[in-house]
Write a protein that holds these residues in place. Structure first.
Motif, PDB file in Angstrom:
ATOM      1  N   LEU A  75       0.826  -1.206   0.000  1.00 57.84           N
ATOM      2  CA  LEU A  75       0.000   0.000   0.000  1.00 57.84           C
ATOM      3  C   LEU A  75       0.860   1.256   0.000  1.00 57.84           C
ATOM      4  O   LEU A  75       0.546   2.227  -0.698  1.00 57.84           O
ATOM      5  CB  LEU A  75      -0.941   0.003   1.204  1.00 57.84           C
ATOM      6  CG  LEU A  75      -2.079  -1.009   1.172  1.00 57.84           C
ATOM      7  CD1 LEU A  75      -2.758  -1.073   2.528  1.00 57.84           C
ATOM      8  CD2 LEU A  75      -3.077  -0.656   0.083  1.00 57.84           C
ATOM      9  N   GLN A  76       1.938   1.241   0.773  1.00 60.91           N
ATOM     10  CA  GLN A  76       2.816   2.407   0.821  1.00 60.91           C
ATOM     11  C   GLN A  76       3.457   2.656  -0.543  1.00 60.91           C
ATOM     12  O   GLN A  76       3.522   3.800  -1.008  1.00 60.91           O
ATOM     13  CB  GLN A  76       3.888   2.235   1.888  1.00 60.91           C
ATOM     14  CG  GLN A  76       4.740   3.475   2.057  1.00 60.91           C
ATOM     15  CD  GLN A  76       5.683   3.360   3.243  1.00 60.91           C
ATOM     16  OE1 GLN A  76       6.140   2.289   3.579  1.00 60.91           O
ATOM     17  NE2 GLN A  76       5.956   4.489   3.864  1.00 60.91           N
ATOM     18  N   MET A  77       3.914   1.600  -1.199  1.00 64.56           N
ATOM     19  CA  MET A  77       4.519   1.743  -2.519  1.00 64.56           C
ATOM     20  C   MET A  77       3.506   2.317  -3.507  1.00 64.56           C
ATOM     21  O   MET A  77       3.788   3.274  -4.226  1.00 64.56           O
ATOM     22  CB  MET A  77       5.029   0.396  -3.021  1.00 64.56           C
ATOM     23  CG  MET A  77       5.640   0.473  -4.417  1.00 64.56           C
ATOM     24  SD  MET A  77       6.089  -1.135  -5.083  1.00 64.56           S
ATOM     25  CE  MET A  77       4.487  -1.792  -5.490  1.00 64.56           C
ATOM     26  N   GLN A  78       2.310   1.752  -3.517  1.00 67.14           N
ATOM     27  CA  GLN A  78       1.293   2.214  -4.464  1.00 67.14           C
ATOM     28  C   GLN A  78       0.837   3.629  -4.130  1.00 67.14           C
ATOM     29  O   GLN A  78       0.572   4.427  -5.026  1.00 67.14           O
ATOM     30  CB  GLN A  78       0.110   1.241  -4.501  1.00 67.14           C
ATOM     31  CG  GLN A  78       0.473  -0.146  -4.968  1.00 67.14           C
ATOM     32  CD  GLN A  78       0.982  -0.213  -6.398  1.00 67.14           C
ATOM     33  OE1 GLN A  78       1.455   0.754  -6.975  1.00 67.14           O
ATOM     34  NE2 GLN A  78       0.879  -1.374  -6.994  1.00 67.14           N
ATOM     35  N   PHE A  79       0.745   3.964  -2.863  1.00 62.05           N
ATOM     36  CA  PHE A  79       0.337   5.317  -2.470  1.00 62.05           C
ATOM     37  C   PHE A  79       1.345   6.336  -3.002  1.00 62.05           C
ATOM     38  O   PHE A  79       0.961   7.373  -3.549  1.00 62.05           O
ATOM     39  CB  PHE A  79       0.215   5.436  -0.948  1.00 62.05           C
ATOM     40  CG  PHE A  79      -0.344   6.751  -0.501  1.00 62.05           C
ATOM     41  CD1 PHE A  79      -1.710   6.914  -0.329  1.00 62.05           C
ATOM     42  CD2 PHE A  79       0.481   7.844  -0.262  1.00 62.05           C
ATOM     43  CE1 PHE A  79      -2.246   8.126   0.069  1.00 62.05           C
ATOM     44  CE2 PHE A  79      -0.034   9.065   0.138  1.00 62.05           C
ATOM     45  CZ  PHE A  79      -1.405   9.209   0.299  1.00 62.05           C
ATOM     46  N   LYS A  80       2.625   6.049  -2.844  1.00 62.29           N
ATOM     47  CA  LYS A  80       3.659   6.971  -3.324  1.00 62.29           C
ATOM     48  C   LYS A  80       3.570   7.156  -4.834  1.00 62.29           C
ATOM     49  O   LYS A  80       3.811   8.253  -5.342  1.00 62.29           O
ATOM     50  CB  LYS A  80       5.046   6.470  -2.925  1.00 62.29           C
ATOM     51  CG  LYS A  80       5.346   6.645  -1.457  1.00 62.29           C
ATOM     52  CD  LYS A  80       6.726   6.135  -1.109  1.00 62.29           C
ATOM     53  CE  LYS A  80       7.011   6.309   0.366  1.00 62.29           C
ATOM     54  NZ  LYS A  80       8.339   5.822   0.733  1.00 62.29           N
ATOM     55  N   GLY A 134       3.263  14.728  -5.245  1.00 51.43           N
ATOM     56  CA  GLY A 134       4.136  14.662  -4.083  1.00 51.43           C
ATOM     57  C   GLY A 134       3.633  15.412  -2.863  1.00 51.43           C
ATOM     58  O   GLY A 134       4.398  15.740  -1.962  1.00 51.43           O
ATOM     59  N   SER A 135       2.318  15.618  -2.793  1.00 49.98           N
ATOM     60  CA  SER A 135       1.735  16.399  -1.701  1.00 49.98           C
ATOM     61  C   SER A 135       1.596  15.620  -0.398  1.00 49.98           C
ATOM     62  O   SER A 135       1.323  16.208   0.640  1.00 49.98           O
ATOM     63  CB  SER A 135       0.350  16.907  -2.117  1.00 49.98           C
ATOM     64  OG  SER A 135      -0.543  15.807  -2.275  1.00 49.98           O
ATOM     65  N   GLY A 136       1.752  14.312  -0.460  1.00 50.57           N
ATOM     66  CA  GLY A 136       1.543  13.492   0.730  1.00 50.57           C
ATOM     67  C   GLY A 136       0.098  13.041   0.876  1.00 50.57           C
ATOM     68  O   GLY A 136      -0.253  12.335   1.816  1.00 50.57           O
ATOM     69  N   THR A 137      -0.739  13.475  -0.061  1.00 49.19           N
ATOM     70  CA  THR A 137      -2.134  13.044  -0.118  1.00 49.19           C
ATOM     71  C   THR A 137      -2.465  12.689  -1.561  1.00 49.19           C
ATOM     72  O   THR A 137      -1.756  13.097  -2.492  1.00 49.19           O
ATOM     73  CB  THR A 137      -3.105  14.153   0.351  1.00 49.19           C
ATOM     74  OG1 THR A 137      -2.991  15.277  -0.531  1.00 49.19           O
ATOM     75  CG2 THR A 137      -2.835  14.564   1.788  1.00 49.19           C
ATOM     76  N   ILE A 138      -3.534  11.916  -1.723  1.00 53.32           N
ATOM     77  CA  ILE A 138      -4.015  11.631  -3.079  1.00 53.32           C
ATOM     78  C   ILE A 138      -5.439  12.137  -3.193  1.00 53.32           C
ATOM     79  O   ILE A 138      -6.205  12.101  -2.237  1.00 53.32           O
ATOM     80  CB  ILE A 138      -3.929  10.130  -3.434  1.00 53.32           C
ATOM     81  CG1 ILE A 138      -4.645   9.250  -2.397  1.00 53.32           C
ATOM     82  CG2 ILE A 138      -2.490   9.696  -3.613  1.00 53.32           C
ATOM     83  CD1 ILE A 138      -4.718   7.790  -2.766  1.00 53.32           C
ATOM     84  N   ASP A 139      -5.757  12.623  -4.373  1.00 48.19           N
ATOM     85  CA  ASP A 139      -7.133  13.012  -4.648  1.00 48.19           C
ATOM     86  C   ASP A 139      -7.732  12.008  -5.621  1.00 48.19           C
ATOM     87  O   ASP A 139      -7.040  11.108  -6.110  1.00 48.19           O
ATOM     88  CB  ASP A 139      -7.216  14.456  -5.158  1.00 48.19           C
ATOM     89  CG  ASP A 139      -6.484  14.677  -6.473  1.00 48.19           C
ATOM     90  OD1 ASP A 139      -6.396  13.752  -7.311  1.00 48.19           O
ATOM     91  OD2 ASP A 139      -5.999  15.810  -6.685  1.00 48.19           O
ATOM     92  N   LEU A 140      -9.004  12.149  -5.888  1.00 48.65           N
ATOM     93  CA  LEU A 140      -9.698  11.180  -6.739  1.00 48.65           C
ATOM     94  C   LEU A 140      -9.104  11.141  -8.142  1.00 48.65           C
ATOM     95  O   LEU A 140      -8.971  10.065  -8.728  1.00 48.65           O
ATOM     96  CB  LEU A 140     -11.197  11.482  -6.784  1.00 48.65           C
ATOM     97  CG  LEU A 140     -12.055  10.501  -7.576  1.00 48.65           C
ATOM     98  CD1 LEU A 140     -11.914   9.079  -7.043  1.00 48.65           C
ATOM     99  CD2 LEU A 140     -13.511  10.944  -7.545  1.00 48.65           C
ATOM    100  N   ASN A 141      -8.718  12.280  -8.683  1.00 49.05           N
ATOM    101  CA  ASN A 141      -8.144  12.292 -10.036  1.00 49.05           C
ATOM    102  C   ASN A 141      -6.815  11.548 -10.085  1.00 49.05           C
ATOM    103  O   ASN A 141      -6.552  10.820 -11.047  1.00 49.05           O
ATOM    104  CB  ASN A 141      -7.979  13.728 -10.542  1.00 49.05           C
ATOM    105  CG  ASN A 141      -9.308  14.351 -10.887  1.00 49.05           C
ATOM    106  OD1 ASN A 141     -10.251  13.670 -11.278  1.00 49.05           O
ATOM    107  ND2 ASN A 141      -9.402  15.656 -10.724  1.00 49.05           N
ATOM    108  N   GLU A 142      -5.980  11.715  -9.060  1.00 44.93           N
ATOM    109  CA  GLU A 142      -4.716  10.972  -9.012  1.00 44.93           C
ATOM    110  C   GLU A 142      -4.999   9.476  -8.935  1.00 44.93           C
ATOM    111  O   GLU A 142      -4.334   8.670  -9.598  1.00 44.93           O
ATOM    112  CB  GLU A 142      -3.881  11.399  -7.801  1.00 44.93           C
ATOM    113  CG  GLU A 142      -3.237  12.764  -7.940  1.00 44.93           C
ATOM    114  CD  GLU A 142      -2.525  13.210  -6.683  1.00 44.93           C
ATOM    115  OE1 GLU A 142      -1.399  13.727  -6.812  1.00 44.93           O
ATOM    116  OE2 GLU A 142      -3.078  13.051  -5.569  1.00 44.93           O
ATOM    117  N   MET A 143      -5.989   9.114  -8.133  1.00 45.23           N
ATOM    118  CA  MET A 143      -6.331   7.706  -7.986  1.00 45.23           C
ATOM    119  C   MET A 143      -6.837   7.126  -9.308  1.00 45.23           C
ATOM    120  O   MET A 143      -6.419   6.045  -9.729  1.00 45.23           O
ATOM    121  CB  MET A 143      -7.374   7.518  -6.882  1.00 45.23           C
ATOM    122  CG  MET A 143      -7.664   6.062  -6.583  1.00 45.23           C
ATOM    123  SD  MET A 143      -8.923   5.849  -5.317  1.00 45.23           S
ATOM    124  CE  MET A 143      -8.031   6.384  -3.881  1.00 45.23           C
TER     125      MET A 143
END
Length: 158
Positions: A64-69, A75-84
């Protein structure tokens, strides 16, 4: 900034990282072309992340950590729906290409519905972004969480 990786750079880096003895059994040119979903001669961070997830060995939290990065494109430390969505579309297109399946837009549209529901469940405060701590807490608490299933379906866990 160009986040794409050219084929010759990919092969050189892979040989250096894994050693030429290990990479001799791999057809790195073919592997690279399979990852190049949009056939532009370069592999982007999403395509690369998906490809190396096949070689990943570790726990669910590490996966999960690898995929989150990888999803966190800005590189904001968060993901939004568009990034996902961008991440999953790239991964699923790469899967289809690697396995020789035609891309199915109808299946993608169905996946988007699941991603939107999963994202909303991970974002109960409605901030339109998810941090890693929230993701890991929810997915580890519920191994059948749709997002966890999607991510772990794309990585090899040992």
């Amino acid at each position: 900034k160009d986040n794409n990786i050219k084929e010759e750079d990919f092969i050189k880096a892979t040989n250096e990282a894994l050693g030429e003895e290990k990479t001799k059994i791999l057809d790195l040119h073919r592997f690279y072309r399979a990852l190049d979903v949009n056939c532009d001669g370069k592999v982007d961070r999403f395509e690369l992340g998906f490809g190396f997830s096949f070689f990943f060995s570790g726990s669910l939290a590490e996966a999960l950590q690898m995929q989150f990065k990888i999803m966190d494109a800005d590189g904001s430390g968060t993901i939004d729906l568009n990034e996902m969505k961008k991440f999953f579309r790239s991964c699923l297109e790469a899967q289809a290409r690697i396995w020789g399946r035609p891309w199915d837009e109808e299946t993608w549209n169905s996946t988007v519905i699941h991603l939107e529901r999963s994202f909303k469940a991970l974002d109960p405060k409605g901030t339109n972004e998810i941090n890693f701590e929230d993701l890991i807490k929810r997915v580890l608490a519920d191994p059948d969480h749709p997002l966890g299933l999607l991510i772990t379906d794309m990585v090899v866990l040992h």
